[in-house]
Design a protein around this motif. Structure first.
Motif, PDB file in Angstrom:
ATOM      1  N   ARG A  72       0.835  -1.206   0.000  1.00  0.00           N
ATOM      2  CA  ARG A  72       0.000   0.000   0.000  1.00  0.00           C
ATOM      3  C   ARG A  72       0.863   1.246   0.000  1.00  0.00           C
ATOM      4  N   ASP A  73       1.907   1.174   0.785  1.00  0.00           N
ATOM      5  CA  ASP A  73       2.792   2.309   0.925  1.00  0.00           C
ATOM      6  C   ASP A  73       3.466   2.660  -0.396  1.00  0.00           C
ATOM      7  N   VAL A  74       4.071   1.654  -0.994  1.00  0.00           N
ATOM      8  CA  VAL A  74       4.740   1.858  -2.275  1.00  0.00           C
ATOM      9  C   VAL A  74       3.753   2.341  -3.329  1.00  0.00           C
ATOM     10  N   MET A  75       2.592   1.730  -3.290  1.00  0.00           N
ATOM     11  CA  MET A  75       1.544   2.070  -4.236  1.00  0.00           C
ATOM     12  C   MET A  75       1.154   3.530  -4.113  1.00  0.00           C
ATOM     13  N   SER A  76       1.058   4.003  -2.876  1.00  0.00           N
ATOM     14  CA  SER A  76       0.588   5.373  -2.665  1.00  0.00           C
ATOM     15  C   SER A  76       1.525   6.395  -3.288  1.00  0.00           C
ATOM     16  N   VAL A  77       2.781   6.027  -3.412  1.00  0.00           N
ATOM     17  CA  VAL A  77       3.722   6.929  -4.061  1.00  0.00           C
ATOM     18  C   VAL A  77       3.709   6.741  -5.570  1.00  0.00           C
ATOM     19  N   ALA A 101      13.571   9.837  -3.944  1.00  0.00           N
ATOM     20  CA  ALA A 101      13.849   9.106  -2.698  1.00  0.00           C
ATOM     21  C   ALA A 101      13.548   7.620  -2.844  1.00  0.00           C
ATOM     22  N   ASP A 102      12.494   7.313  -3.572  1.00  0.00           N
ATOM     23  CA  ASP A 102      12.121   5.909  -3.731  1.00  0.00           C
ATOM     24  C   ASP A 102      12.930   5.207  -4.816  1.00  0.00           C
ATOM     25  N   GLY A 103      13.743   5.969  -5.495  1.00  0.00           N
ATOM     26  CA  GLY A 103      14.672   5.354  -6.433  1.00  0.00           C
ATOM     27  C   GLY A 103      14.192   5.232  -7.863  1.00  0.00           C
ATOM     28  N   TYR A 104      13.086   5.924  -8.199  1.00  0.00           N
ATOM     29  CA  TYR A 104      12.570   5.820  -9.557  1.00  0.00           C
ATOM     30  C   TYR A 104      13.284   6.769 -10.525  1.00  0.00           C
ATOM     31  N   TRP A 124       4.343  -6.404  -9.187  1.00  0.00           N
ATOM     32  CA  TRP A 124       5.619  -5.695  -9.249  1.00  0.00           C
ATOM     33  C   TRP A 124       5.892  -4.976  -7.934  1.00  0.00           C
ATOM     34  N   MET A 125       4.872  -4.340  -7.420  1.00  0.00           N
ATOM     35  CA  MET A 125       5.042  -3.606  -6.159  1.00  0.00           C
ATOM     36  C   MET A 125       5.308  -4.556  -5.006  1.00  0.00           C
ATOM     37  N   HIS A 126       4.594  -5.619  -5.035  1.00  0.00           N
ATOM     38  CA  HIS A 126       4.792  -6.636  -4.006  1.00  0.00           C
ATOM     39  C   HIS A 126       6.236  -7.120  -4.013  1.00  0.00           C
ATOM     40  N   ASP A 127       6.734  -7.392  -5.209  1.00  0.00           N
ATOM     41  CA  ASP A 127       8.099  -7.914  -5.338  1.00  0.00           C
ATOM     42  C   ASP A 127       9.166  -6.862  -5.049  1.00  0.00           C
ATOM     43  N   ASN A 128       8.831  -5.618  -5.367  1.00  0.00           N
ATOM     44  CA  ASN A 128       9.873  -4.595  -5.284  1.00  0.00           C
ATOM     45  C   ASN A 128       9.779  -3.666  -4.080  1.00  0.00           C
ATOM     46  N   SER A 129       8.776  -3.869  -3.264  1.00  0.00           N
ATOM     47  CA  SER A 129       8.641  -2.954  -2.130  1.00  0.00           C
ATOM     48  C   SER A 129       9.872  -2.962  -1.212  1.00  0.00           C
ATOM     49  N   PRO A 130      10.525  -4.104  -1.022  1.00  0.00           N
ATOM     50  CA  PRO A 130      11.739  -4.059  -0.213  1.00  0.00           C
ATOM     51  C   PRO A 130      12.792  -3.139  -0.815  1.00  0.00           C
ATOM     52  N   LYS A 131      12.914  -3.199  -2.129  1.00  0.00           N
ATOM     53  CA  LYS A 131      13.896  -2.376  -2.802  1.00  0.00           C
ATOM     54  C   LYS A 131      13.579  -0.894  -2.612  1.00  0.00           C
ATOM     55  N   VAL A 132      12.290  -0.578  -2.737  1.00  0.00           N
ATOM     56  CA  VAL A 132      11.885   0.817  -2.549  1.00  0.00           C
ATOM     57  C   VAL A 132      12.179   1.273  -1.128  1.00  0.00           C
ATOM     58  N   ALA A 185      14.428   0.154   0.834  1.00  0.00           N
ATOM     59  CA  ALA A 185      15.874   0.312   0.959  1.00  0.00           C
ATOM     60  C   ALA A 185      16.319   1.638   0.353  1.00  0.00           C
ATOM     61  N   ASN A 186      15.807   1.949  -0.830  1.00  0.00           N
ATOM     62  CA  ASN A 186      16.130   3.224  -1.462  1.00  0.00           C
ATOM     63  C   ASN A 186      15.779   4.385  -0.549  1.00  0.00           C
ATOM     64  N   ARG A 187      14.595   4.313  -0.023  1.00  0.00           N
ATOM     65  CA  ARG A 187      14.078   5.378   0.824  1.00  0.00           C
ATOM     66  C   ARG A 187      14.987   5.586   2.038  1.00  0.00           C
ATOM     67  N   GLU A 188      15.346   4.468   2.618  1.00  0.00           N
ATOM     68  CA  GLU A 188      16.222   4.468   3.793  1.00  0.00           C
ATOM     69  C   GLU A 188      17.533   5.184   3.462  1.00  0.00           C
ATOM     70  N   LYS A 189      18.135   4.690   2.384  1.00  0.00           N
ATOM     71  CA  LYS A 189      19.432   5.216   1.968  1.00  0.00           C
ATOM     72  C   LYS A 189      19.334   6.717   1.703  1.00  0.00           C
ATOM     73  N   TYR A 190      18.260   7.100   1.040  1.00  0.00           N
ATOM     74  CA  TYR A 190      18.059   8.506   0.701  1.00  0.00           C
ATOM     75  C   TYR A 190      17.954   9.359   1.960  1.00  0.00           C
ATOM     76  N   GLY A 191      17.296   8.801   2.952  1.00  0.00           N
ATOM     77  CA  GLY A 191      17.122   9.533   4.208  1.00  0.00           C
ATOM     78  C   GLY A 191      18.443   9.836   4.888  1.00  0.00           C
ATOM     79  N   LEU A 192      19.415   8.978   4.632  1.00  0.00           N
ATOM     80  CA  LEU A 192      20.713   9.144   5.286  1.00  0.00           C
ATOM     81  C   LEU A 192      21.599  10.185   4.614  1.00  0.00           C
ATOM     82  N   LEU A 193      21.280  10.491   3.381  1.00  0.00           N
ATOM     83  CA  LEU A 193      22.137  11.432   2.648  1.00  0.00           C
ATOM     84  C   LEU A 193      22.029  12.849   3.228  1.00  0.00           C
TER      85      LEU A 193
END
Lengths: 140, 140
Positions: free
Chosen positions: A35-40, A85-88, B122-130, B132-140
């Motif tokens: 849901r979270d990813v989707m919302s973005v 931020a989400d890497g897109y 796709w979202m289901h499969d890639n949400s971990p990646k997103v 992770a991206n978000r996390e990394k971005y937050g640290l910058l």
DNA sequence: CAGTATCCCCCGGGATACTG
DNA sequence: CAGTATCCCGGGGGATACTG
């Protein structure tokens, strides 16, 4: 013919199983990453931004604003930040005067746009049908 | 391998051409049917409703409300009405006491859910990646 | 059970002006 | 040019109570 349709159906069920099969209906997860990813990613404006970045490899802020017509400064910069931020997408700023900033899809973003495009294409192809349905429904 | 990726790219460009090639950038259409259809069909709540109706062939109001957890009465009935109007789902009411109402996908809706499901997967499969991206971005 | 009706609140987002 | 800063507004949507 029949088997193709059958196969499609089976694959569909498989995917649904994968997405929903494990959910505990008694205790729905309060934080669902999907849901979270989707919302973005499937937000209206974000979708349009991503599709345009699929069409043009590189776009600058104001160009983007023109193509995604109707979007405001605020929302555009907001969405761009989140999408980055989400890497897109990735942002590249050139320290010139006046400053120049270029936005483009990442590889990850491109893989998403591919999927997104399938959906967008479906809508493009089927919008007349939807309009017709809507019309008919209005008359009932 | 290389040719498959090439082919994919070509197909993507084709689709983008189809969707954007004809737009007059000087005079963007004030009423875009694709945007319109999109605003209904890819709304957050609608998406979830449709996916659940893909998973269960038939669902009643309160079941639906349970699966699409977090949705309010108002929004659920609102979305159901619009989805019915646009031809994605059908409503069948049985004049019993208390009344029973069953919602299910139309053939059209099923064809849409198929597409939708690809994206959701796709979202289901890639949400971990997103994440992770978000996390990394937050640290910058 | 399947919704409406009502109230209320909040914030998403538009418009405009401004700045590095 | 590429955004931020501010202000302001409407209506989307939540909670609750009610009804055929």
């Amino acid at each position: 013919m029949e088997t193709i349709a059958e196969n499609q159906k089976v694959r569909t069920v498989k995917k649904l199983e994968k997405m929903f099969g494990h959910i505990d209906f008694k205790n729905p997860p309060e934080l669902c990453p999907v849901r979270d990813v989707m919302s973005v990613a499937s937000d209206q404006w974000s979708t349009l931004i991503l599709l345009w970045l699929g069409y043009f490899p590189v776009l600058r802020f104001n160009k983007l604003k023109k193509y995604v017509y109707g979007i405001s400064n605020k929302v555009l910069s907001q969405r761009l930040k989140v999408l980055e931020a989400d890497g897109y997408i990735q942002r590249k700023a050139y320290p010139e005067v006046p400053i120049r900033v270029e936005y483009s899809l990442t590889a990850f973003g491109r893989s998403y746009v591919e999927k997104l495009l399938d959906l967008a294409e479906w809508m493009h192809d089927n919008s007349p049908k939807v309009m017709a349905n809507r019309e008919k429904y209005g008359l009932l």
